[in-house]
Design a protein around this motif. Structure first.
Motif, PDB file in Angstrom:
ATOM      1  N   SER A  49      37.834  45.752  53.148  1.00 11.37           N
ATOM      2  CA  SER A  49      37.163  46.666  54.100  1.00 11.37           C
ATOM      3  C   SER A  49      37.309  48.170  53.048  1.00 11.37           C
ATOM      4  N   SER A  50      36.515  49.151  53.800  1.00 15.95           N
ATOM      5  CA  SER A  50      36.534  50.360  52.788  1.00 15.95           C
ATOM      6  C   SER A  50      37.624  51.006  52.620  1.00 15.95           C
ATOM      7  N   PHE A  90      42.706  49.711  46.698  1.00 14.81           N
ATOM      8  CA  PHE A  90      42.480  48.744  45.243  1.00 14.81           C
ATOM      9  C   PHE A  90      42.334  49.972  44.267  1.00 14.81           C
ATOM     10  N   ALA A  91      41.243  50.808  44.338  1.00 11.95           N
ATOM     11  CA  ALA A  91      40.945  51.749  43.556  1.00 11.95           C
ATOM     12  C   ALA A  91      42.201  52.660  42.961  1.00 11.95           C
ATOM     13  N   ARG A  92      43.188  52.941  43.598  1.00 11.46           N
ATOM     14  CA  ARG A  92      44.228  53.427  43.236  1.00 11.46           C
ATOM     15  C   ARG A  92      45.174  52.654  42.638  1.00 11.46           C
ATOM     16  N   LEU A  96      48.259  41.887  40.920  1.00  8.57           N
ATOM     17  CA  LEU A  96      46.995  41.046  40.489  1.00  8.57           C
ATOM     18  C   LEU A  96      46.576  41.599  39.245  1.00  8.57           C
ATOM     19  N   SER A  97      45.479  40.734  38.630  1.00 10.63           N
ATOM     20  CA  SER A  97      44.857  41.244  37.337  1.00 10.63           C
ATOM     21  C   SER A  97      43.863  41.970  37.760  1.00 10.63           C
ATOM     22  N   PRO A  98      43.273  43.041  37.157  1.00 13.32           N
ATOM     23  CA  PRO A  98      42.069  43.749  37.560  1.00 13.32           C
ATOM     24  C   PRO A  98      40.822  42.830  37.733  1.00 13.32           C
ATOM     25  N   GLY A  99      40.608  41.969  36.967  1.00 11.93           N
ATOM     26  CA  GLY A  99      39.466  40.941  36.699  1.00 11.93           C
ATOM     27  C   GLY A  99      39.261  40.110  37.754  1.00 11.93           C
ATOM     28  N   ASP A 100      40.506  39.692  38.541  1.00  9.07           N
ATOM     29  CA  ASP A 100      40.518  38.937  39.543  1.00  9.07           C
ATOM     30  C   ASP A 100      39.943  39.445  40.856  1.00  9.07           C
ATOM     31  N   LEU A 101      39.634  40.745  41.043  1.00  6.20           N
ATOM     32  CA  LEU A 101      39.067  41.222  42.093  1.00  6.20           C
ATOM     33  C   LEU A 101      37.616  41.316  42.341  1.00  6.20           C
ATOM     34  N   LYS A 102      37.017  40.659  41.253  1.00  3.73           N
ATOM     35  CA  LYS A 102      35.756  40.564  41.199  1.00  3.73           C
ATOM     36  C   LYS A 102      35.299  39.675  42.148  1.00  3.73           C
ATOM     37  N   GLY A 103      34.051  40.183  43.302  1.00  5.56           N
ATOM     38  CA  GLY A 103      33.779  39.163  44.401  1.00  5.56           C
ATOM     39  C   GLY A 103      34.579  38.906  45.704  1.00  5.56           C
ATOM     40  N   CYS A 104      35.903  40.090  45.554  1.00  9.73           N
ATOM     41  CA  CYS A 104      36.751  39.922  46.725  1.00  9.73           C
ATOM     42  C   CYS A 104      36.091  40.927  47.568  1.00  9.73           C
ATOM     43  N   VAL A 111      41.046  57.743  39.918  1.00  8.27           N
ATOM     44  CA  VAL A 111      41.566  58.950  40.809  1.00  8.27           C
ATOM     45  C   VAL A 111      40.292  59.153  41.717  1.00  8.27           C
ATOM     46  N   ILE A 112      40.862  59.148  43.003  1.00 11.14           N
ATOM     47  CA  ILE A 112      39.647  59.667  43.924  1.00 11.14           C
ATOM     48  C   ILE A 112      39.783  60.971  44.277  1.00 11.14           C
ATOM     49  N   LYS A 113      38.719  61.808  44.171  1.00 11.10           N
ATOM     50  CA  LYS A 113      38.590  62.906  44.513  1.00 11.10           C
ATOM     51  C   LYS A 113      38.179  62.959  46.082  1.00 11.10           C
TER      52      LYS A 113
END
Length: 211
Positions: free
Chosen positions: A194-195, A201-203, A183-191, A208-210
């Protein structure tokens, strides 16, 4: 989030049984076609209205620009069938095999996919409004540059599906498997996710998740 309402196919209480091979018209209406194979057909602008397909196998079938209105496919095999450019309204696909089904550039309105095996199916450039995918396997499905309006994915397998250039605003994927989506990063807005999915998705976005 409110679930969308889908208009069901308008099917008469009684339908005559019919044999597809006996039909010469490109317009077929008010009948049941069951327990057969539709083999090596290539027809442009085939029309089906108030038709129920049960246990039908489509083999080497190309129905480009098909028109499906008030139609049910129940326990059918449409693998690698070509319905590209179709107009598909008030249609249900129930417990059917749709592997590699070509639905590119089709228009959907009030359509349900229920418990279907639809890996590698193609929806690229399609327009979908009031459509439900319930308990479907859509692995490697292609939704490239689709237009979504009131779409519901419930308990679906979307692993490695392609949603590039398709807005997922308002789409709830929280009950689905969504590993390795394209997917394209901008397409995730409003999706809605779950946590646990949010971390994935962040990865995917390079965050980078600490721990």
């Amino acid at each position: 989030m409110n679930k969308i309402k889908i208009q069901s196919p308008k099917i008469p209480s009684y339908l005559e049984s019919a044999n597809f091979d006996d039909m010469e018209d490109r317009y077929i209406s008010a009948c049941t076609i069951s327990d057969c194979t539709i083999f090596e057909e290539e027809i442009n602008r085939m029309r089906f209205d108030q038709v129920v397909f049960k246990n039908v196998t489509f083999m080497d079938v190309t129905f480009t620009n098909i028109e499906l209105t008030d139609v049910i496919f129940e326990k059918c095999d449409l693998s690698n069938t070509d319905f590209s450019g179709g107009a598909i309204h008030r249609v249900e696909f129930i417990e059917s095999k749709l592997v590699g089904l070509n639905l590119t550039e089709a228009t959907f309105g009030n359509v349900v996919f229920d418990n279907c095996y639809a890996n590698l199916s193609s929806f690229g450039y399609a327009s979908l409004k009031n459509v439900k995918f319930e308990r479907c396997s859509l692995r490697n499905g292609d939704f490239f540059e689709c237009k979504f309006n009131k779409i519901d994915f419930t308990d679906c397998d979307l692993v490695e599906a392609n949603f590039t250039n398709t807005s997922l605003d308002g789409i709830d994927l929280s009950s689905c498997k969504i590993d390795q989506l394209s997917l394209s990063p901008g397409d995730l807005k409003g999706c809605v996710v779950s946590s646990e999915q949010a971390i994935a998705f962040a990865r995917l976005l390079g965050i980078v998740i600490k721990e």
